[in-house]
Design a protein around this motif. Structure first.
Motif, PDB file in Angstrom:
ATOM      1  N   GLU A 148      83.518  62.513  47.469  1.00 15.54           N
ATOM      2  CA  GLU A 148      83.979  63.702  46.759  1.00 15.54           C
ATOM      3  C   GLU A 148      85.193  64.312  47.462  1.00 15.54           C
ATOM      4  O   GLU A 148      86.155  64.729  46.807  1.00 15.54           O
ATOM      5  CB  GLU A 148      82.847  64.727  46.684  1.00 15.54           C
TER       6      GLU A 148
ATOM      7  N   ASP B 178      85.243  74.111  40.847  1.00 12.47           N
ATOM      8  CA  ASP B 178      84.132  73.234  40.464  1.00 12.47           C
ATOM      9  C   ASP B 178      82.806  73.655  41.077  1.00 12.47           C
ATOM     10  O   ASP B 178      81.800  72.942  40.945  1.00 12.47           O
ATOM     11  CB  ASP B 178      84.440  71.795  40.889  1.00 12.47           C
TER      12      ASP B 178
ATOM     13  N   ARG C 249      90.525  73.921  44.129  1.00  9.59           N
ATOM     14  CA  ARG C 249      89.918  72.916  43.245  1.00  9.59           C
ATOM     15  C   ARG C 249      88.399  72.865  43.436  1.00  9.59           C
ATOM     16  O   ARG C 249      87.640  72.817  42.456  1.00  9.59           O
ATOM     17  CB  ARG C 249      90.530  71.536  43.510  1.00  9.59           C
ATOM     18  N   SER C 250      87.961  72.853  44.667  1.00  6.07           N
ATOM     19  CA  SER C 250      86.516  72.792  44.923  1.00  6.07           C
ATOM     20  C   SER C 250      85.836  74.095  44.510  1.00  6.07           C
ATOM     21  O   SER C 250      84.716  74.087  43.996  1.00  6.07           O
ATOM     22  CB  SER C 250      86.241  72.474  46.393  1.00  6.07           C
TER      23      SER C 250
ATOM     24  N   ARG D 147      94.068  63.943  44.775  1.00  6.24           N
ATOM     25  CA  ARG D 147      94.591  64.661  43.608  1.00  6.24           C
ATOM     26  C   ARG D 147      95.453  65.860  43.986  1.00  6.24           C
ATOM     27  O   ARG D 147      95.936  66.577  43.101  1.00  6.24           O
ATOM     28  CB  ARG D 147      93.436  65.117  42.714  1.00  6.24           C
ATOM     29  N   LEU D 148      95.657  66.113  45.267  1.00  8.99           N
ATOM     30  CA  LEU D 148      96.412  67.285  45.682  1.00  8.99           C
ATOM     31  C   LEU D 148      97.875  67.199  45.233  1.00  8.99           C
ATOM     32  O   LEU D 148      98.612  66.300  45.627  1.00  8.99           O
ATOM     33  CB  LEU D 148      96.350  67.452  47.199  1.00  8.99           C
TER      34      LEU D 148
ATOM     35  N   LEU E   4      80.623  68.666  50.321  1.00  4.41           N
ATOM     36  CA  LEU E   4      81.133  67.465  49.667  1.00  4.41           C
ATOM     37  C   LEU E   4      80.784  66.222  50.457  1.00  4.41           C
ATOM     38  O   LEU E   4      80.796  66.234  51.698  1.00  4.41           O
ATOM     39  CB  LEU E   4      82.667  67.545  49.516  1.00  4.41           C
TER      40      LEU E   4
ATOM     41  N   PHE F 286      93.112  72.358  48.023  1.00  2.72           N
ATOM     42  CA  PHE F 286      91.790  71.735  48.123  1.00  2.72           C
ATOM     43  C   PHE F 286      90.693  72.783  47.873  1.00  2.72           C
ATOM     44  O   PHE F 286      89.736  72.535  47.138  1.00  2.72           O
ATOM     45  CB  PHE F 286      91.622  71.110  49.513  1.00  2.72           C
TER      46      PHE F 286
ATOM     47  N   LYS G 143      81.915  73.635  44.142  1.00  2.00           N
ATOM     48  CA  LYS G 143      81.520  72.667  45.162  1.00  2.00           C
ATOM     49  C   LYS G 143      81.678  73.332  46.529  1.00  2.00           C
ATOM     50  O   LYS G 143      82.783  73.640  46.955  1.00  2.00           O
ATOM     51  CB  LYS G 143      82.383  71.407  45.088  1.00  2.00           C
TER      52      LYS G 143
ATOM     53  N   ASP H 231      88.236  62.224  46.742  1.00  5.67           N
ATOM     54  CA  ASP H 231      88.705  62.395  45.366  1.00  5.67           C
ATOM     55  C   ASP H 231      89.557  63.651  45.237  1.00  5.67           C
ATOM     56  O   ASP H 231      90.617  63.635  44.588  1.00  5.67           O
ATOM     57  CB  ASP H 231      87.501  62.477  44.418  1.00  5.67           C
ATOM     58  N   TYR H 232      89.120  64.735  45.844  1.00  6.23           N
ATOM     59  CA  TYR H 232      89.924  65.961  45.821  1.00  6.23           C
ATOM     60  C   TYR H 232      91.254  65.752  46.551  1.00  6.23           C
ATOM     61  O   TYR H 232      92.307  66.207  46.101  1.00  6.23           O
ATOM     62  CB  TYR H 232      89.165  67.115  46.467  1.00  6.23           C
ATOM     63  N   TYR H 233      91.200  65.065  47.681  1.00  7.60           N
ATOM     64  CA  TYR H 233      92.392  64.922  48.513  1.00  7.60           C
ATOM     65  C   TYR H 233      93.491  64.129  47.803  1.00  7.60           C
ATOM     66  O   TYR H 233      94.661  64.514  47.825  1.00  7.60           O
ATOM     67  CB  TYR H 233      92.029  64.252  49.835  1.00  7.60           C
TER      68      TYR H 233
END
Length: 830
Positions: A558, A549, A545-546, A565-566, A554, A542, A551, A561-563
């Motif tokens: 948001e 980006d 990824r953030s 996609r893990l 969040l 997590f 980020k 969305d990240y979670y």
């Protein structure tokens, strides 16, 4: 570097012309404003294409040996054409009357442009002028001749009339600059480059003025000259005090504590230039227990620079509370403006700042807010310049410049990690937030409420801190955040690791078994049901990824969305753990994040950095080169960021083999295939700056590559002081001298900032200091002119020549490290 030449200007106008207008028609009309007889506008287009690609210079009237006259089937000589040229524009430009050119542009060039894109053309050309540093030195006299003003003065104007701006640009590019100067940058001038300036409609008004178009800095908001009722100000101050006077921290995560019950104020360092026979030197001055008045004594415009966790946001909170307390005597109204939310949803900086006022529910209106700004009644505390996304950094810089131009009487403090040189923030004085002294570190531990049921833990830690830890673990003990974490981990591990990534690993363990105010450590059950190790795997991905980006906070959407996609969830076959449970564990159980103002924030960005490094460290070897490229491309983000530092500490051998070795191999191959050391300079140090005499600059020449700079600092560090280079008038970019301020004191200032009125009353100050700047490529082309400079740069004892050889030796060591030491099986293992 982008260059201002005929081709780059024409390329901008090409992106802004009417669709029915051809390139030949556009270039022909431009050149005919100076040479009415030129034939670019009736040519077959080949020469025009070459001009637009900067592969050919403008025709100067000399006889051409090849080609044919326009619209004939014969060569020039066969057709009997007497002049044998397309244009005499270069020679004509030397004698042209600027007033005639302005009139011709208004009549024949502006009508060819799309009405909705004229202002974009102006802003794009101004940006090219800003980037072209050649104008600052060897071309500054030519620029002033054709524009009638200096580059700095032109860029600071409030209004631009297009025909006048374009006339200056055209005469300068035709007469003073070869068109081929833009060959290396002209391809960057495309539609997307020009369209980017549409975002500046919140800074500029694009207004039609017959028969021309004016581009003006915004008039902003009409100012009501009435005063603001003191009761409204008192209401705001009370609400701001209520919001910021208590705070939750990593240690006090369950309930807020009074800010001053545990806050220890860092010292702030100010660097003051002093005269030195060896060039610029500095003395330092420490500001202790800083107030806004202390900072204003330095400058009304301050950038407060400090590394992560050092306490920049806490310092701004301290300044705010102090200003609230002293309002009755100072009359200064503080406003805390977090920049982490600044993006394209902000209409402009005025609205963004006012939204922070509005958030308190006060009755102060927009008009009244501007009254306060115009009167200089505000202390504007901008927190987290480095947290603005890369995409919006340039826009903020321009808006802040316009904002401070409009409201110069206020006090401005901008906090940031030292991720950039801040050269572009010319109005601002950079002050440096200092690490904790030993006394300050001990004072913080004394103030912290930790395990009151077992005071022996804190007492023992304090004793170790006093005796050995402060000296042996300075990187942690000088930093308030890390010192607090150190106290928490000491309870469980009874020691403090020397490596930062191990320190954070142990911090995570301590947080996963977090104590409360009355109990010892205990194993905390996670709502997700995950083990601490598996939870760390999820959180590491997590964070990576953030981090990728940019980020740093969040929304619910948001985060979700990240979670989802893990990939770590997929590896674990986890289809049941909910995002709500994961968030609850992060915020309530682990205290790695918290919720505020509608968004989730990292307790500190250093946790995001550690877990990102952890995730990257577990990737396949073949992917490490791509990870290295990621850090290389985000160079401006990496100053003060510890992610790559921790990644290297986690897997040093792999980074050596899969990142540093291929990087240096490619670098030295490129250099050796070309001009060796000089190619190295052009790649790593394409532009160098140095000082002579007294200035208030603090110059540091850094390599153009993040990975190379990391290797340099870690394995073959050399200080890059080059002030021994010779003085050349043509290389001067800034000049300094002393002026007398309102109190009768002498003050060292940039002479470009000295007003006309001051010069009229007291005369122009004598220059006593200079900043010089040059491009390696330009100096190489003019070896005769810069003979002494070239000889010093090429000397074997010059600091960068030594660095070049040190870097090659380091590459050789990396290559040797990969070779087996013998023929046996275990000799293969490094």
């Amino acid at each position: 570097m982008t260059r201002l030449c005929f081709g780059t200007v024409a390329k901008v106008l090409k992106q802004c012309k009417l669709s029915a207008v051809t390139d030949v028609q556009l270039v022909g009309s431009l050149t005919r404003t100076i040479d009415p007889s030129c034939e670019y506008g009736v040519s077959d287009g080949t020469a025009v294409s070459r001009l637009l690609s900067c592969t050919q210079n403008l025709s100067n009237g000399q006889t051409r040996r090849m080609g044919q006259r326009a619209k004939t089937g014969f060569s020039d000589f066969e057709s009997g054409w007497g002049t044998n040229r397309l244009s005499n524009v270069v020679l004509s430009g030397q004698k042209a009357d600027k007033g005639d050119v302005i009139k011709a542009i208004a009549e024949s060039v502006l009508p060819l442009l799309d009405e909705d894109r004229k202002a974009l053309a102006a802003l794009a050309i101004l940006d090219i002028i800003r980037q072209d540093t050649v104008i600052d030195d060897e071309k500054h006299l030519s620029f002033e001749k054709h524009f009638g003003t200096s580059k700095k003065a032109l860029l600071s104007q409030d209004q631009y009339i297009l025909s006048e701006l374009f006339a200056g640009v055209l005469l300068y590019t035709v007469v003073a600059v070869k068109n081929t100067a833009g060959k290396d940058c002209v391809n960057e001038i495309d539609k997307s480059y020009v369209d980017n300036f549409a975002s500046l409609d919140n800074i500029y008004d694009f207004a039609a003025d017959f028969p021309d178009v004016a581009v003006r800095r915004r008039a902003w908001h009409p100012v009501d000259q009435s005063t603001v009722d003191e009761s409204l100000i008192a209401d705001y101050l009370a609400k701001a005090n209520e919001k910021y006077n208590e705070i939750k921290t990593l240690l006090y995560s369950d309930e807020p504590k009074p800010f001053n019950s545990f806050y220890v104020c860092n010292n702030i360092q100010r660097r003051i230039p002093v005269q030195s026979k060896f060039g610029s030197a500095y003395r330092t001055e420490l500001i202790q227990n800083a107030t806004s008045d202390d900072l204003v004594d330095c400058s009304r415009f301050v950038i407060l620079s400090g590394t992560g966790g050092l306490g920049k946001s806490m310092m701004l909170r301290h300044l705010l509370l102090n200003a609230i307390e002293r309002y009755d005597t100072s009359g200064l109204i503080p406003l805390f403006i977090a920049l982490k939310d600044y993006d394209d949803t902000a209409k402009d900086l005025f609205d963004y700042a006012f939204s922070k006022f509005e958030g308190y529910g006060t009755e102060i209106s927009r008009e009244q807010f501007e009254v306060l700004l115009v009167a200089g009644k505000c202390l504007l505390l901008f927190d987290g310049l480095d947290e603005i996304g890369t995409k919006y950094g340039g826009r903020f810089e321009k808006e802040l410049e316009a904002f401070t131009d409009r409201y110069p009487k206020n006090r401005y403090v901008v906090s940031s990690r030292p991720y950039r040189s801040f050269v572009s923030y010319s109005r601002f004085t950079v002050l440096f937030l200092q690490p904790f002294s030993k006394a300050q570190a001990l004072r913080l531990i004394d103030k912290l409420e930790f395990r009151p049921d077992e005071p022996i833990f804190k007492d023992k830690f304090r004793g170790e801190l006093d005796k050995t830890l402060y000296a042996s673990h300075r990187e942690f003990t000088e930093n308030p955040l890390l010192l607090t974490i150190m106290l928490m981990t000491f309870e469980q591990f009874a020691e403090v690791p020397s490596k930062m990534h191990i320190f954070y690993r142990e911090a995570f363990v301590a947080l996963s078994q977090k104590h409360d105010a009355s109990k010892g450590a205990y194993k905390r059950t996670l709502r997700t049901g995950l083990t601490a190790d598996k939870f760390a795997d999820y959180f590491a991905e997590f964070c990576s990824r953030s981090y990728h980006d940019e980020k740093f906070e969040l929304t619910d959407a948001e985060f979700a969305d990240y979670y989802i996609r893990l990939k770590e969830r997929g590896k674990a076959g986890d289809n049941t753990t909910s995002v709500e449970d994961f968030l609850y564990d992060l915020c309530s159980n682990m205290c790695l994040m918290y919720f505020e103002s509608g968004k989730y924030h990292f307790t500190h960005r250093s946790f995001q950095e550690y877990f990102c490094a952890l995730y990257f460290s577990k990737q396949k070897d073949k992917n490490l080169r791509a990870i290295g490229d990621f850090f290389e491309k985000r160079r401006s983000r990496n100053f003060g960021d510890k992610t790559f530092v921790m990644l290297y500490d986690m897997i040093p051998d792999k980074i050596d083999e899969y990142v540093f070795l291929p990087f240096l191999t490619a670098l030295f191959k490129e250099c050796d295939d070309a001009d060796g050391y000089w190619s190295f300079l052009e790649i790593m140090y394409p532009q160098l700056r140095y000082e002579k005499g007294e200035t208030d600059e603090y110059i540091s020449n850094s390599p153009a590559s993040y990975l190379y700079e990391f290797m340099k600092k870690t394995f073959f560090n050399n200080t890059c002081s080059i002030n021994e280079l010779p003085f050349y008038e043509s290389l001067v970019s800034e000049t300094y001298g002393y002026v007398e301020d309102e109190d009768g004191d002498n003050k060292l200032v940039n002479l470009d900032d000295v007003s006309y009125d001051y010069k009229n009353d007291y005369g122009a100050p004598d220059p006593i200091g200079w900043v010089l700047e040059f491009d390696i490529a330009d100096v190489r082309k003019k070896r005769t002119k810069y003979k002494e400079l070239v000889e010093i740069l090429d000397a074997d004892d010059f600091v960068l020549k030594i660095e070049f050889e040190d870097a090659r030796e380091y590459l050789n060591a990396l290559v040797a490290k990969q070779r087996p030491t013998g023929d046996g099986l275990f000799d293969l293992f490094n």
